[in-house]
Scaffold this active site. Structure first.
Site, PDB file in Angstrom:
ATOM      1  N   LYS A   1      36.845  40.148  36.480  1.00 56.11           N
ATOM      2  CA  LYS A   1      35.850  41.233  36.517  1.00 56.11           C
ATOM      3  C   LYS A   1      36.436  42.469  37.209  1.00 56.11           C
ATOM      4  O   LYS A   1      36.184  43.612  36.801  1.00 56.11           O
ATOM      5  CB  LYS A   1      34.572  40.755  37.220  1.00 56.11           C
TER       6      LYS A   1
ATOM      7  N   MET B   1      20.008  44.523  38.700  1.00 54.09           N
ATOM      8  CA  MET B   1      20.752  43.516  37.935  1.00 54.09           C
ATOM      9  C   MET B   1      20.085  42.137  38.011  1.00 54.09           C
ATOM     10  O   MET B   1      19.980  41.440  37.001  1.00 54.09           O
ATOM     11  CB  MET B   1      22.198  43.427  38.441  1.00 54.09           C
TER      12      MET B   1
ATOM     13  N   GLU C   1      37.782  49.884  33.023  1.00 49.23           N
ATOM     14  CA  GLU C   1      36.597  50.753  32.890  1.00 49.23           C
ATOM     15  C   GLU C   1      36.831  52.121  33.563  1.00 49.23           C
ATOM     16  O   GLU C   1      36.550  53.168  32.977  1.00 49.23           O
ATOM     17  CB  GLU C   1      35.410  50.026  33.534  1.00 49.23           C
TER      18      GLU C   1
ATOM     19  N   SER D   1      29.130  41.609  33.510  1.00 46.53           N
ATOM     20  CA  SER D   1      29.286  43.005  33.104  1.00 46.53           C
ATOM     21  C   SER D   1      28.280  43.402  32.041  1.00 46.53           C
ATOM     22  O   SER D   1      27.847  42.585  31.239  1.00 46.53           O
ATOM     23  CB  SER D   1      30.691  43.257  32.557  1.00 46.53           C
TER      24      SER D   1
END
Ligand code: 6PG
Length: 464
Positions: free
Chosen positions: A188, A13, A195, A133
């Site tokens: 988040k 990331m 999700e 995200s």
């Protein structure tokens, strides 16, 4: 020339985010720790491998890294949530000045973010909790960014973050500030809870098509291909139809993957926070528990002795409607939690802003979120509009039919059945809670509310 942004942690990331900044013309200092044998010259290698990073400078010494940054310094931590963040904060603290900014871009627990903010308060160093995200692809090409902390911290970060964020269908940036403290990481965390349940519902549709309707892997892929072109369009559905159609010389790859699902902490944190604040997040609970159960399965021999009958009585369209029903319930539960927490923590989280930020870049982006983003009402929950109400009351019947057929084949569909239970509990005439409260009052004198005086708690003399 000093660098505009510093990034700490060049894992998947961190590296993708750095490349995104680099591509957008932002000058970078990159730091990765040195661990002999496993993490050596990581920043330097990233710079050599990626053209977007050719103007960046790489470091393995924190002090040199800090000195390479322009003032006020803006440093993004892209490290594993937990101890690593605290460890870095303590090694950075002596090197930074008041007005410098640290942004935590990991999946940190929002309560830890609040503690870290308080710890840094006296030093004058600013801190922003940033939910990021979109996985590697999102970080590289445009993530969805959810910020929380002081307004001053956000304003310092905004010019840079806005250059890398995804662009939403209504041409805004997928970047928003949700208020003080840990609000960004809270948002988040809820994103991840949605999700989890979105993934679970797709997995249940797959299970139904496979084990109840007896369809083959690629046939199921074709069904999801069709769904992704409908009102059910979502990023997760898109990747699922690709997964289902991925083949190599041994056949479908999915068919060789062991049915064991792992997890990190955000799903559980959402569930716990929900439970502590009286929010019934049964959709994420069913998704999370299904992952837990997948790690506890009995040996294969016992599993395969379960009943396997294929019933063709349910149409794919019926399943599609049941799936759409459960997705609405999933979003409804989590938006309700957000409303309640925003009120409790005094955060400025507007549901419409959320839908907007989640309509691009992130894992849960979908046409449902786009549709909710267009709803004009903010105060009343978005889901109480008559269109959604009537959709739910008609597709409820399809969901029942799907569940009946699944039980006939000994198939559990925890996400879908939780969606129905939740809806029935919310909407049906259900006096069971009156009995529970009477039991509490009987043995513990906790009191009951009589209907004619619903605000007054009174103990009834049951044993008199
Ligand atoms: C994202 C993802 C990302 C990661 C989560 C998933 O928005 O990009 O949510 O943050 O995939 O960690 O959580 P689990 O590892 O618990 O499935």
């Amino acid at each position: 020339m000093k660098k505009e942004i510093g990034i700490i942690g060049l894992g998947v990331m961190g590296c993708a985010l750095a490349r995104n900044f680099g591509r957008n013309g932002i000058s970078l200092a990159l730091y990765n720790r040195h661990l002999s044998g496993s993490e050596e010259k990581v920043a330097l290698r990233a710079i050599q491998e990626h053209t977007e990073l050719k103007k960046a400078q790489g470091f393995e010494e924190v002090k040199e890294f800090i000195e390479a940054l322009e003032r006020p310094r803006k440093i993004i931590l892209m490290v594993t949530a937990g101890e690593a963040v605290d460890h870095l904060l303590s090694s950075l603290s002596g090197l930074l000045h008041p007005g410098d900014l640290i942004i935590d871009g990991g999946n940190s627990d929002f309560k830890s973010t609040e503690k870290r903010l308080n710890t840094l308060l006296d030093s004058g160093v600013l801190f922003l909790g940033l939910g990021v995200s979109g996985g590697e692809e999102g970080a590289l090409n445009g993530p969805s960014l959810m910020a929380g902390g002081s307004r001053e911290a956000y304003e310092l970060a905004h010019p840079y973050l806005s250059r890398i964020a995804a662009i939403t269908p209504s041409t805004n940036k997928a970047l928003a500030y949700f208020g003080s403290g840990g609000s960004g990481h809270f948002v988040k965390m809820v994103h991840n809870a949605i999700e989890y349940a979105e993934m679970q519902l797709i997995a249940e549709a797959y299970l139904f098509l496979r084990n109840v309707l007896g369809m083959k892997t690629d046939e199921i892929g074709a069904v999801f291909d069709a769904w992704k072109a409908s009102h059910s369009k979502s990023y997760l559905l898109e990747i699922t139809s690709e997964i289902l159609q991925t083949k190599d010389e041994h056949g479908f790859v999915l068919d060789r993957i062991a049915p064991i699902a792992s997890y990190n902490q955000t799903g559980a944190s959402a569930l716990i926070e929900g439970a502590l604040s009286g929010q019934p997040l049964s959709m994420v609970a069913s998704a999370l528990f299904t992952r837990f159960i997948s790690n506890q399965k009995p040996p294969q021999a016992e599993v395969s002795s379960l009943k396997r009958t294929h019933s063709k009585t349910i149409s794919i369209e019926t399943l599609h409607k049941a799936y759409a029903f459960a997705r609405i319930v999933n979003h409804y539960q989590h938006f309700s939690m957000i409303n309640a927490s925003a009120y409790h923590y005094r955060w400025d989280i507007k549901p419409n802003d959320l839908c907007e930020v989640w309509s691009a870049g992130c894992i849960i982006r979908s046409s449902l979120l786009e549709r909710l983003a267009q709803a004009k009402t903010v105060e009343t929950p978005l889901f109480f509009n008559s269109e959604i109400q009537s959709e739910l009351s008609t597709s409820k019947e399809e969901l029942k039919a799907v569940l009946n057929a699944a039980y006939q084949s000994d198939i559990a569909l925890p996400g879908l059945s939780n969606a129905l239970n939740y809806y029935l509990q919310l909407t049906a005439d259900d006096p069971s809670a009156a009995l529970v409260q009477a039991q509490r009052d009987y043995f513990g004198a906790h009191g009951v509310y009589f209907k004619e005086e619903a605000n007054r708690l009174v103990h009834y003399p049951w044993k008199a």
